[in-house]
Design an enzyme around this catalytic site. Structure first.
Site: not given
Length: 312
Positions: A200-202, A207, A229
């Site tokens: 995961y990433c922002t 990701c 996210i």
């Protein structure tokens, strides 16, 4: 037609202008991997239309796609959205990630740049196919997988992002850049090629490419959060699900962060009190990004040390 498709006003003047303007703004981000044949023409078209609608923020264009974090006047939001949908056939289903908090202080200028890649990954292997990505998952699946001890969550953000907020027990790939992370993650996770991995990433852009990189390097079961996210939080709220992300989400604009949970998991670098408040050191020759509580901001005049404070 504008003769110079770039900003000619100083940041100081633009900041003053934005702060004096009372119009409401919405902060959004989006990305899409797709082939852009004429990056110069597409970049100029983006700039012209964003300028017309008083859009501020940062946009990267390359032959592999587009990546943007922008602030749009609410009254022009649907005009900008429709322009993007019609700017290329590949964007007619573009997902636009709305920020969790909107603030006119997010951006002061509009910057649209042509880059070699829309996210700097450092990958040079010509056999790598960034379209062979992992399996997208949404909030319900994320929450279920968080309770499964056989699933490994990997945070594909920088260390300073991870510090103020992350999913419980997520592995941090300590680094200051994404390209550095991609090198490290293969080495660190070598033992897990047959395990389920969630990345995961922002907002999803890092990701997504990281999941393709893991596949390319022999990892069999790779998942990643649909729209990152931000997408997870929006989807959980929409479906009445608990939000299991802890802390705040770092953002790359003047807001610095968005609060997701009431839990503060990071600490002031000067007094060690709980704080998730990032600032840049007030001493221009330093400009260090660090966590500082409000009390220490006053005490140290927004500086990271007594040395910097004495040299203001």
């Amino acid at each position: 037609m504008m003769s110079n498709l770039c900003n000619r006003i100083s940041k100081k003047e633009l900041k003053k202008k934005i702060l004096m303007n009372e119009e409401s703004r919405i902060v959004v981000s989006f990305y899409k991997y797709f082939l852009i044949k004429n990056t110069k023409e597409y970049r100029d078209r983006i700039y012209q239309n964003f300028y017309k609608y008083n859009v501020l923020g940062r946009v990267y264009v390359s032959d592999e796609g587009i990546n943007a974090q922008i602030s749009i006047p609410v009254k022009f939001y649907f005009f900008v959205k429709n322009f993007l949908y019609n700017s290329d056939l590949e964007l007619n289903n573009l997902f636009i990630n709305k920020s969790l908090s909107n603030h006119k202080k997010a951006f002061w200028v509009l910057s649209v740049k042509i880059k070699k890649k829309i996210v700097n990954d450092g990958i040079t292997n010509p056999l790598f196919n960034f379209k062979k990505v992992g399996i997208y998952i949404k909030s319900r699946q994320v929450n279920m997988m968080l309770s499964d001890r056989n699933v490994i969550f990997i945070d594909m953000r920088n260390s300073y992002e991870y510090e103020i907020g992350h999913f419980p027990n997520a592995i941090e790939i300590k680094s200051q850049t994404f390209r550095e992370q991609l090198k490290k993650v293969i080495q660190i996770m070598h033992y897990a090629k047959n395990k389920k991995i969630v990345m995961y990433c922002t907002g999803g852009i890092r990701c997504e490419k990281a999941s393709a990189w893991m596949h390319f390097n022999g990892f069999k079961y790779v998942y990643h959060l649909k729209n990152g996210i931000l997408g997870y939080v929006h989807d959980a709220n929409k479906n009445g699900l608990p939000i299991l992300f802890q802390g705040s989400n770092f953002v790359f604009d003047n807001r610095m962060s968005e609060k997701i949970s009431d839990k503060i998991i990071s600490f002031c670098k000067q007094c060690d009190k709980p704080s998730d408040r990032y600032v840049n050191c007030n001493f221009n020759l330093c400009h260090l990004l660090f966590i500082q509580c409000k009390d220490c901001t006053i005490k140290f005049k927004k500086c990271c040390s007594k040395y910097c404070m004495q040299h203001l």
